[in-house]
Design a protein around this motif. Structure first.
Motif, short mmCIF file in Angstrom:
data_model
loop_
_atom_site.label_atom_id
_atom_site.label_comp_id
_atom_site.label_asym_id
_atom_site.label_seq_id
_atom_site.Cartn_x
_atom_site.Cartn_y
_atom_site.Cartn_z
N SER A 1 -58.37 -4.56 178.81
CA SER A 1 -57.45 -5.70 178.79
C SER A 1 -58.24 -6.98 178.92
O SER A 1 -59.30 -7.02 179.53
CB SER A 1 -56.47 -5.61 179.95
OG SER A 1 -55.59 -4.54 179.75
N SER A 2 -57.69 -8.04 178.36
CA SER A 2 -58.31 -9.35 178.51
C SER A 2 -57.76 -10.02 179.75
O SER A 2 -56.79 -9.57 180.34
CB SER A 2 -58.03 -10.21 177.28
OG SER A 2 -56.64 -10.43 177.19
N GLY A 3 -58.37 -11.10 180.15
CA GLY A 3 -57.85 -11.89 181.26
C GLY A 3 -58.41 -11.47 182.59
O GLY A 3 -59.28 -10.61 182.68
N HIS B 1 -49.78 -4.40 182.78
CA HIS B 1 -50.00 -3.70 184.04
C HIS B 1 -51.49 -3.38 184.21
O HIS B 1 -52.24 -3.31 183.24
CB HIS B 1 -49.20 -2.39 184.09
CG HIS B 1 -47.73 -2.61 183.92
ND1 HIS B 1 -46.94 -3.21 184.88
CD2 HIS B 1 -46.90 -2.31 182.90
CE1 HIS B 1 -45.70 -3.26 184.46
NE2 HIS B 1 -45.65 -2.73 183.25
N ARG B 2 -51.89 -3.13 185.45
CA ARG B 2 -53.29 -2.81 185.71
C ARG B 2 -53.59 -1.34 185.48
O ARG B 2 -54.73 -0.97 185.23
CB ARG B 2 -53.65 -3.20 187.14
CG ARG B 2 -53.68 -4.70 187.32
CD ARG B 2 -54.08 -5.08 188.69
NE ARG B 2 -55.44 -4.65 188.97
CZ ARG B 2 -56.19 -5.13 189.94
NH1 ARG B 2 -55.69 -6.04 190.74
NH2 ARG B 2 -57.40 -4.68 190.14
N LEU C 1 -51.43 4.19 182.88
CA LEU C 1 -50.20 4.98 182.83
C LEU C 1 -48.97 4.08 182.71
O LEU C 1 -48.07 4.34 181.90
CB LEU C 1 -50.08 5.86 184.07
CG LEU C 1 -48.86 6.77 184.12
CD1 LEU C 1 -48.92 7.77 182.98
CD2 LEU C 1 -48.78 7.48 185.45
N ARG C 2 -48.94 3.01 183.49
CA ARG C 2 -47.79 2.09 183.42
C ARG C 2 -47.75 1.37 182.08
O ARG C 2 -46.68 1.10 181.53
CB ARG C 2 -47.83 1.10 184.57
CG ARG C 2 -47.52 1.80 185.90
CD ARG C 2 -47.51 0.87 187.06
NE ARG C 2 -46.42 -0.09 186.95
CZ ARG C 2 -46.32 -1.16 187.73
NH1 ARG C 2 -47.23 -1.40 188.65
NH2 ARG C 2 -45.33 -2.00 187.59
N ASN C 3 -48.92 1.04 181.51
CA ASN C 3 -48.95 0.43 180.18
C ASN C 3 -48.49 1.42 179.12
O ASN C 3 -47.85 1.04 178.14
CB ASN C 3 -50.35 -0.09 179.87
CG ASN C 3 -50.63 -1.41 180.55
OD1 ASN C 3 -49.73 -2.19 180.80
ND2 ASN C 3 -51.88 -1.65 180.88
#
Length: 145
Positions: free
Chosen positions: A30-32, A85-86, A89-91
């Protein structure tokens, strides 16, 4: 059939289920901001599917999908990404929900056309009365010339 299983079939509507074998997953960083884990965890998720090849679709549904998703399809593939999300699994769950919503909305029948109606006599009269009151108010303001 659990809907939150990130590796199982994807239910779109009660009668339409995308088989797990048709779902293509890609993972990347992920970016950011994210602290120490941002450069090591592949938490960004891309979910791809060929919506026109889903088994069980009628020709009418395929045509509706092609028309409504046409701008989002690249070589016949619809891709959604999730990186809010971090945890991966949630993503994955978020991407599955987005995919199901996109396909479900594209398959939904169009809304019935609007019936044109005339304003009632009472609503027309109230509108005219309000305009007259507003005009009287403005006329009362002027006087000193």
């Amino acid at each position: 059939m659990p809907t939150d299983d990130p590796s199982g079939d994807l239910p779109v509507t009660p009668r339409l289920v995308v088989p797990a074998a048709m779902l293509g997953w890609r993972f990347s960083r992920s970016s950011g901001p994210g602290g120490q884990g941002v450069n090591t965890a592949d938490s960004r998720v891309e979910l791809s599917v060929r919506p026109l090849d889903i088994p069980g679709l009628t020709e009418h549904q395929q045509a509706r999908l092609a028309e409504r998703l046409g701008a989002k399809l690249v070589d016949g593939v619809l891709t959604v990404a999730a990186s809010e999300h971090r945890q991966q699994l949630r993503n994955r769950e978020a991407a599955r929900a987005r995919m199901a919503m996109a396909i479900g909305q594209a398959l939904a029948p169009p809304a019935p056309p609007r019936r044109k109606t005339k304003p009632t006599r009472g609503s027309q009269q109230r509108r005219i009365d309000a305009k007259k009151r507003r005009g009287q108010l403005k006329k009362q303001r002027g006087g000193l010339e």
